[in-house]
Scaffold this motif. Sequence first.
Motif, PDB file in Angstrom:
ATOM      1  N   GLN A   1       0.842  -1.194   0.000  1.00  0.00           N
ATOM      2  CA  GLN A   1       0.000   0.000   0.000  1.00  0.00           C
ATOM      3  C   GLN A   1       0.876   1.242   0.000  1.00  0.00           C
ATOM      4  O   GLN A   1       1.787   1.362   0.805  1.00  0.00           O
ATOM      5  CB  GLN A   1      -0.906  -0.003   1.226  1.00  0.00           C
ATOM      6  CG  GLN A   1      -1.881   1.167   1.268  1.00  0.00           C
ATOM      7  CD  GLN A   1      -2.795   1.096   2.470  1.00  0.00           C
ATOM      8  OE1 GLN A   1      -2.726   0.154   3.263  1.00  0.00           O
ATOM      9  NE2 GLN A   1      -3.651   2.078   2.620  1.00  0.00           N
ATOM     10  N   GLN A   3       1.692   5.046   0.664  1.00  0.00           N
ATOM     11  CA  GLN A   3       1.285   6.128   1.555  1.00  0.00           C
ATOM     12  C   GLN A   3       2.195   7.325   1.368  1.00  0.00           C
ATOM     13  O   GLN A   3       3.398   7.165   1.177  1.00  0.00           O
ATOM     14  CB  GLN A   3       1.339   5.680   3.012  1.00  0.00           C
ATOM     15  CG  GLN A   3       0.232   4.714   3.401  1.00  0.00           C
ATOM     16  CD  GLN A   3       0.197   4.464   4.888  1.00  0.00           C
ATOM     17  OE1 GLN A   3       1.236   4.262   5.512  1.00  0.00           O
ATOM     18  NE2 GLN A   3      -0.996   4.482   5.463  1.00  0.00           N
ATOM     19  N   VAL A   5       2.977  10.961   3.390  1.00  0.00           N
ATOM     20  CA  VAL A   5       2.744  11.675   4.636  1.00  0.00           C
ATOM     21  C   VAL A   5       3.478  13.004   4.586  1.00  0.00           C
ATOM     22  O   VAL A   5       4.708  13.045   4.505  1.00  0.00           O
ATOM     23  CB  VAL A   5       3.210  10.866   5.851  1.00  0.00           C
ATOM     24  CG1 VAL A   5       2.975  11.649   7.132  1.00  0.00           C
ATOM     25  CG2 VAL A   5       2.487   9.517   5.899  1.00  0.00           C
ATOM     26  N   THR A  24       7.251   9.016   1.348  1.00  0.00           N
ATOM     27  CA  THR A  24       6.432   7.977   0.739  1.00  0.00           C
ATOM     28  C   THR A  24       6.843   6.609   1.247  1.00  0.00           C
ATOM     29  O   THR A  24       7.978   6.416   1.711  1.00  0.00           O
ATOM     30  CB  THR A  24       6.570   8.000  -0.786  1.00  0.00           C
ATOM     31  OG1 THR A  24       7.883   7.554  -1.146  1.00  0.00           O
ATOM     32  CG2 THR A  24       6.345   9.397  -1.342  1.00  0.00           C
ATOM     33  N   TYR A 116      -1.529   8.935  -6.224  1.00  0.00           N
ATOM     34  CA  TYR A 116      -1.577   8.906  -4.759  1.00  0.00           C
ATOM     35  C   TYR A 116      -1.413  10.312  -4.199  1.00  0.00           C
ATOM     36  O   TYR A 116      -0.676  11.127  -4.760  1.00  0.00           O
ATOM     37  CB  TYR A 116      -0.470   8.007  -4.210  1.00  0.00           C
ATOM     38  CG  TYR A 116      -0.519   6.606  -4.742  1.00  0.00           C
ATOM     39  CD1 TYR A 116       0.340   6.194  -5.762  1.00  0.00           C
ATOM     40  CD2 TYR A 116      -1.442   5.678  -4.249  1.00  0.00           C
ATOM     41  CE1 TYR A 116       0.285   4.915  -6.269  1.00  0.00           C
ATOM     42  CE2 TYR A 116      -1.498   4.386  -4.757  1.00  0.00           C
ATOM     43  CZ  TYR A 116      -0.633   4.020  -5.764  1.00  0.00           C
ATOM     44  OH  TYR A 116      -0.691   2.750  -6.266  1.00  0.00           O
ATOM     45  N   GLY A 118      -1.127  12.696  -0.384  1.00  0.00           N
ATOM     46  CA  GLY A 118      -0.999  12.772   1.048  1.00  0.00           C
ATOM     47  C   GLY A 118      -2.240  13.383   1.672  1.00  0.00           C
ATOM     48  O   GLY A 118      -3.172  13.792   0.967  1.00  0.00           O
ATOM     49  N   GLN A 119      -2.225  13.468   2.985  1.00  0.00           N
ATOM     50  CA  GLN A 119      -3.382  13.963   3.716  1.00  0.00           C
ATOM     51  C   GLN A 119      -3.432  15.483   3.768  1.00  0.00           C
ATOM     52  O   GLN A 119      -4.447  16.068   4.131  1.00  0.00           O
ATOM     53  CB  GLN A 119      -3.394  13.393   5.144  1.00  0.00           C
ATOM     54  CG  GLN A 119      -2.518  14.130   6.153  1.00  0.00           C
ATOM     55  CD  GLN A 119      -1.020  13.895   5.951  1.00  0.00           C
ATOM     56  OE1 GLN A 119      -0.603  13.092   5.125  1.00  0.00           O
ATOM     57  NE2 GLN A 119      -0.216  14.602   6.739  1.00  0.00           N
TER      58      GLN A 119
END
Length: 127
Positions: A1, A3, A5, A24, A116, A118-119
């Motif tokens: 997965q 991610q 951040v 990442t 993808y 990030g938040q």
Amino acid sequence: QVQLVESGGGLVQAGDSLRLSCTTSGRTFSSYAMGWFRQAPGKEREFLTCFTKSGTTTYYVDSVKGRFTISRDNAKNTVYLQMNSLKPEDPAVYYCAAKIASRSDLYYTDSRSYDYWGQGTQVTVSS
């Protein structure tokens, strides 16, 4: 997965600097073309800058050219956004994005190109 951040946002005064980081995980970092975007309240997400997958070519939107610098550290799986001379119009949530790129020589300015996200990290600038 995969991610992403982000970190490094905060409250600064106009003229100050901030460095955002985006780390990442989940896939070989060097397979990504990377980009930074931002979104202010009530506005659409705005492209700022990006790297090609090779990291040899960057592109900046005119509003941040000369003030913001994108860089990457493949050993740390991290992309940075150095922001200098912050202005009252810069506050937004800042996002990094990654695209699994088959070509090394293309950069991507359309948010729809990225795979993808990030938040986001909030940047606030006081005048």
